[in-house]
Scaffold this motif. Structure first.
Motif, mmCIF file in Angstrom:
data_model
loop_
_atom_site.group_PDB
_atom_site.id
_atom_site.type_symbol
_atom_site.label_atom_id
_atom_site.label_comp_id
_atom_site.label_asym_id
_atom_site.label_seq_id
_atom_site.Cartn_x
_atom_site.Cartn_y
_atom_site.Cartn_z
ATOM 1 N N ARG A 1 0.871 -1.169 0.000
ATOM 2 C CA ARG A 1 0.000 0.000 0.000
ATOM 3 C C ARG A 1 0.911 1.221 0.000
ATOM 4 O O ARG A 1 1.506 1.557 1.029
ATOM 5 C CB ARG A 1 -0.921 -0.014 1.217
ATOM 6 C CG ARG A 1 -1.884 -1.205 1.216
ATOM 7 C CD ARG A 1 -2.794 -1.195 2.421
ATOM 8 N NE ARG A 1 -3.709 -2.328 2.410
ATOM 9 C CZ ARG A 1 -4.557 -2.618 3.403
ATOM 10 N NH1 ARG A 1 -4.592 -1.852 4.488
ATOM 11 N NH2 ARG A 1 -5.347 -3.667 3.317
ATOM 12 N N LEU A 2 1.032 1.851 -1.138
ATOM 13 C CA LEU A 2 2.003 2.922 -1.319
ATOM 14 C C LEU A 2 1.444 4.241 -0.781
ATOM 15 O O LEU A 2 0.326 4.634 -1.105
ATOM 16 C CB LEU A 2 2.356 3.045 -2.797
ATOM 17 C CG LEU A 2 3.607 3.826 -3.176
ATOM 18 C CD1 LEU A 2 4.838 3.299 -2.443
ATOM 19 C CD2 LEU A 2 3.822 3.741 -4.685
ATOM 20 N N GLN A 3 2.245 4.900 0.020
ATOM 21 C CA GLN A 3 1.802 6.076 0.754
ATOM 22 C C GLN A 3 2.547 7.339 0.310
ATOM 23 O O GLN A 3 3.718 7.288 -0.049
ATOM 24 C CB GLN A 3 2.036 5.835 2.246
ATOM 25 C CG GLN A 3 1.498 6.895 3.170
ATOM 26 C CD GLN A 3 1.637 6.445 4.611
ATOM 27 O OE1 GLN A 3 2.617 6.757 5.269
ATOM 28 N NE2 GLN A 3 0.672 5.688 5.104
ATOM 29 N N ILE A 4 1.850 8.465 0.363
ATOM 30 C CA ILE A 4 2.451 9.776 0.160
ATOM 31 C C ILE A 4 2.692 10.388 1.538
ATOM 32 O O ILE A 4 1.768 10.482 2.347
ATOM 33 C CB ILE A 4 1.522 10.703 -0.645
ATOM 34 C CG1 ILE A 4 1.183 10.096 -2.005
ATOM 35 C CG2 ILE A 4 2.157 12.085 -0.818
ATOM 36 C CD1 ILE A 4 0.071 10.834 -2.746
ATOM 37 N N GLY A 5 3.926 10.794 1.814
ATOM 38 C CA GLY A 5 4.263 11.344 3.119
ATOM 39 C C GLY A 5 4.447 12.853 3.090
ATOM 40 O O GLY A 5 5.028 13.405 2.154
ATOM 41 N N LEU A 6 3.948 13.527 4.121
ATOM 42 C CA LEU A 6 4.071 14.980 4.257
ATOM 43 C C LEU A 6 4.692 15.317 5.613
ATOM 44 O O LEU A 6 4.324 14.712 6.621
ATOM 45 C CB LEU A 6 2.692 15.651 4.203
ATOM 46 C CG LEU A 6 1.767 15.351 3.036
ATOM 47 C CD1 LEU A 6 0.414 16.026 3.284
ATOM 48 C CD2 LEU A 6 2.370 15.848 1.741
ATOM 49 N N SER A 7 5.578 16.300 5.644
ATOM 50 C CA SER A 7 6.135 16.774 6.908
ATOM 51 C C SER A 7 5.428 18.046 7.340
ATOM 52 O O SER A 7 5.267 18.980 6.560
ATOM 53 C CB SER A 7 7.629 17.043 6.771
ATOM 54 O OG SER A 7 8.107 17.700 7.932
ATOM 55 N N ARG A 8 5.022 18.078 8.611
ATOM 56 C CA ARG A 8 4.370 19.270 9.160
ATOM 57 C C ARG A 8 5.274 20.506 9.118
ATOM 58 O O ARG A 8 4.795 21.624 9.173
ATOM 59 C CB ARG A 8 3.992 19.019 10.622
ATOM 60 C CG ARG A 8 2.650 18.368 10.837
ATOM 61 C CD ARG A 8 2.368 18.338 12.333
ATOM 62 N NE ARG A 8 1.073 17.767 12.627
ATOM 63 C CZ ARG A 8 0.819 16.464 12.691
ATOM 64 N NH1 ARG A 8 1.782 15.609 12.434
ATOM 65 N NH2 ARG A 8 -0.392 16.016 12.990
ATOM 66 N N HIS A 9 6.566 20.304 9.051
ATOM 67 C CA HIS A 9 7.506 21.422 9.106
ATOM 68 C C HIS A 9 7.507 22.241 7.809
ATOM 69 O O HIS A 9 7.951 23.383 7.807
ATOM 70 C CB HIS A 9 8.922 20.902 9.372
ATOM 71 C CG HIS A 9 9.047 20.158 10.660
ATOM 72 N ND1 HIS A 9 9.323 20.790 11.849
ATOM 73 C CD2 HIS A 9 8.908 18.836 10.966
ATOM 74 C CE1 HIS A 9 9.366 19.893 12.826
ATOM 75 N NE2 HIS A 9 9.120 18.706 12.311
ATOM 76 N N CYS A 10 7.032 21.653 6.725
ATOM 77 C CA CYS A 10 7.143 22.307 5.412
ATOM 78 C C CYS A 10 6.034 23.336 5.194
ATOM 79 O O CYS A 10 4.883 23.110 5.589
ATOM 80 C CB CYS A 10 7.081 21.269 4.297
ATOM 81 S SG CYS A 10 8.442 20.087 4.327
ATOM 82 N N PRO A 11 6.340 24.455 4.514
ATOM 83 C CA PRO A 11 5.294 25.418 4.147
ATOM 84 C C PRO A 11 4.250 24.766 3.239
ATOM 85 O O PRO A 11 4.575 23.902 2.422
ATOM 86 C CB PRO A 11 6.059 26.509 3.394
ATOM 87 C CG PRO A 11 7.488 26.353 3.820
ATOM 88 C CD PRO A 11 7.678 24.888 4.085
ATOM 89 N N ILE A 12 3.018 25.203 3.370
ATOM 90 C CA ILE A 12 1.919 24.598 2.609
ATOM 91 C C ILE A 12 2.126 24.762 1.111
ATOM 92 O O ILE A 12 1.893 23.816 0.334
ATOM 93 C CB ILE A 12 0.569 25.203 3.040
ATOM 94 C CG1 ILE A 12 0.305 24.942 4.525
ATOM 95 C CG2 ILE A 12 -0.561 24.621 2.192
ATOM 96 C CD1 ILE A 12 0.261 23.475 4.928
#
Length: 311
Positions: free
Chosen positions: A133-144
């Motif tokens: 199940r391939l996931q897209i990861g996002l970091s909260r630290h990054c600007p939107i």
């Protein structure tokens, strides 16, 4: 020995590994096989053995063992292979892993097909029977706006199963990510986020409501608030929990007191997962055994959790 509960009661780790299980909370960079990486690089990656005092300590560990050695496309792909090798050895049959959006440009030349191929080809080579199940990861630290730019390469690609938000829960308000999660929902992705590991039970409810989450990574703080527990049950929100990680990061004082027991018995849908195998020595079979040995959950309860996680 024919069943999982017998293997638990006999504390037989190798037998536990023969039974199918899911790993739905695995950061592949830190989720691989220690022996596989040693054979490939001659580098020993030692797990931590005592509770850490801060996330900074975890970051220092990561830099010491991972960051400086695996910061190239070739080594990134090796870490992906190591994750499949670890899952295969542990009897994991459903594996949810993926790349952070910034990694597309850093390691895969902004070529989404190259990124997807890195995972699917490693799966076919090492563990073709595993459901990826391939996931897209996002970091909260990054600007939107930066995240939205990165995500433009991912939208429309049907190889991805889910999206997950992680990093410091206090980095920026959860509401900032609503636009991204609305788009992800339109894309048909399963919506997940790390919340309630460091934050509060109220934070969990807010995140679920604001981002319309299907699942929460961690979510253990919910155990402190009966109204949030009922909210999770009523809305069928799954918590993908990582017990040893919670103990070694100082979120829980002792495995015997882990809130997964209360959450499960209250009717919350919970799963048991590895988080970061290389740091915490936390493959999924060990997690089940540690919870059983700590008398947090019975063998029968643990087997029920295992089966539900495979659905």
């Amino acid at each position: 020995m024919n069943n999982f509960t017998d293997a638990l009661k006999q504390r037989n780790l190798e037998e536990l590994r023969k039974h199918p299980k899911a790993d739905l909370h695995n950061h592949f960079v830190l989720g691989g096989s220690r022996s596989f990486l040693y054979q490939a690089t001659d580098k020993r990656i030692e797990p931590i053995t005592h509770p850490m005092s801060s996330m900074d300590e975890m970051e220092a560990w990561s830099q010491k063992y991972i960051g400086q050695y695996f910061n190239s496309t070739e080594m990134r792909k090796l870490l992906i292979k190591a994750a499949f090798q670890q899952a295969k050895e542990d009897g994991v049959t459903v594996l949810e892993i993926g790349e952070d959006v910034w990694g597309l440009g850093e390691f895969f030349n902004n070529d989404i097909d190259e990124l997807v191929d890195a995972f699917t080809s490693a799966q076919k080579e090492i563990a073709p029977d595993i459901e990826l199940r391939l996931q897209i990861g996002l970091s909260r630290h990054c600007p939107i706006d930066y995240l939205e730019d990165c995500l433009s390469h991912f939208w429309g690609n049907k190889n991805f199963y889910s999206i997950d938000l992680y990093g410091d829960e206090l980095a920026q308000p959860i509401e900032n990510f609503k636009g991204i999660y609305r788009r992800a929902k339109k894309e048909g992705l399963r919506l997940k986020a790390h919340v309630g590991e460091w934050g509060t039970a109220k934070d969990i409810r807010t995140a679920v409501e604001e981002l319309e989450l299907d699942e929460v990574q961690h979510g253990i703080a919910a155990a402190s608030d009966e109204s949030v527990i009922r909210f999770l049950v009523d809305n069928k929100i799954r918590l993908n929990i990582t017990p040893t990680s919670n103990v070694l990061l100082g979120r829980i004082s002792d495995m015997s007191e882990h809130p997964i027991g209360k959450l499960y018995r209250s009717g919350v849908d919970v799963t048991i997962n590895s988080d970061d195998v290389l740091i915490f020595d936390s493959d999924v079979s060990k997690e089940y055994l540690r919870l059983y040995e700590a008398e947090c959950l019975t063998a029968e309860e643990l087997d029920d959790i295992r089966k539900k996680g495979l659905r």
